[in-house]
Design an enzyme around this catalytic site. Sequence first.
Site, mmCIF file in Angstrom:
data_model
loop_
_atom_site.group_PDB
_atom_site.id
_atom_site.type_symbol
_atom_site.label_atom_id
_atom_site.label_comp_id
_atom_site.label_asym_id
_atom_site.label_seq_id
_atom_site.Cartn_x
_atom_site.Cartn_y
_atom_site.Cartn_z
ATOM 1 N N SER A 163 0.843 -1.210 0.000
ATOM 2 C CA SER A 163 0.000 0.000 0.000
ATOM 3 C C SER A 163 0.878 1.260 0.000
ATOM 4 C CB SER A 163 -0.955 0.014 1.197
ATOM 5 O OG SER A 163 -0.270 0.198 2.403
ATOM 6 N N HIS A 178 9.004 2.551 9.293
ATOM 7 C CA HIS A 178 8.757 1.682 10.447
ATOM 8 C C HIS A 178 7.517 2.158 11.210
ATOM 9 C CE1 HIS A 178 9.746 -1.261 13.505
ATOM 10 N NE2 HIS A 178 9.450 -0.350 14.411
HETATM 11 C C1 GRF Z 1 4.020 -0.988 7.023
HETATM 12 O O1 GRF Z 1 3.308 -0.941 8.218
HETATM 13 C C2 GRF Z 1 5.475 -0.753 7.309
HETATM 14 O O2 GRF Z 1 5.704 0.156 8.307
HETATM 15 C C3 GRF Z 1 5.917 -2.112 7.731
HETATM 16 O O3 GRF Z 1 5.233 -2.984 6.864
HETATM 17 C C4 GRF Z 1 4.012 -2.386 6.449
HETATM 18 C C5 GRF Z 1 3.937 -2.410 4.961
HETATM 19 O O4 GRF Z 1 2.682 -2.158 4.462
HETATM 20 N N1 GRF Z 1 7.349 -2.225 7.728
HETATM 21 P P1 GRF Z 1 2.426 -2.135 2.891
HETATM 22 O O5 GRF Z 1 2.976 -3.435 2.320
HETATM 23 O O6 GRF Z 1 3.114 -0.938 2.314
HETATM 24 O O7 GRF Z 1 0.946 -2.072 2.732
#
Ligand code: GRF
Length: 216
Positions: free
Chosen positions: A32, A124
């Site tokens: 996302s 993060h």
């Molecule tokens: C996010 O919450 C990021 O902080 C963590 O993994 C998630 C990734 O979400 N490291 P997406 O794949 O970008 O939807």
Amino acid sequence: MVKLLEKIGKKMKNNLDEKTYKVAVLASGTGSNLQVLIDGADIYEIALVITDQPDVMARERAERAGIAAYEILPRNFSSKVAYEAEVVARLQEADVDLVVLAGYMRIVGETLLASYEGAIINLHPSLLPAFQGLDAQGQALAAGVKITGATMHFVDAGLDTGPIIMQEAVSVDYADDITSLIGKIQKVEHKIIRETVRLLAQGRVVQHGRLVEILD
Ligand code: GRF
């Protein structure tokens, strides 16, 4: 007429000389955040997407947007060094300026770091240095904090320890559960990831050791 042609020629040359800021995104899952970067690309270009898990949505999103996407699976390599050497080869081939880890669930090793140190950033889901590592949202709930959030930081050899570029807080309410908290944090992640990439593209991020200055 000659003058006009000269003018057009000059403009074309300027456009050719102007190098777009090229960004690679490494992702392991849903993507996302990758989608936000794709949709918001203006002064930067998503030149390449690398995924390290089979058939993930992040790869599909890249392909749908016509972006070069490579599925590079660590299990197909004899070592982490060999896997990262392949990743570096793809990054160099695409001549990227910045590597964004957006939901890339793997610790960056020395091979990738050596080639791109200072040009790799990570997203993060906590206000670092609190709640490093996996399940940062769950850690925040278990600790009972009233505020958590999201962080963009440069990547160094540690786990979520590099210099912090940008953070945004969210409040944690008594009624929050893991799903609602993930949702709240995701909202600010989507904001700060693009903002950070744009600042870097503009050359407005300066590192002074552990401190990061954002130029006006
Ligand atoms: C996010 O919450 C990021 O902080 C963590 O993994 C998630 C990734 O979400 N490291 P997406 O794949 O970008 O939807």
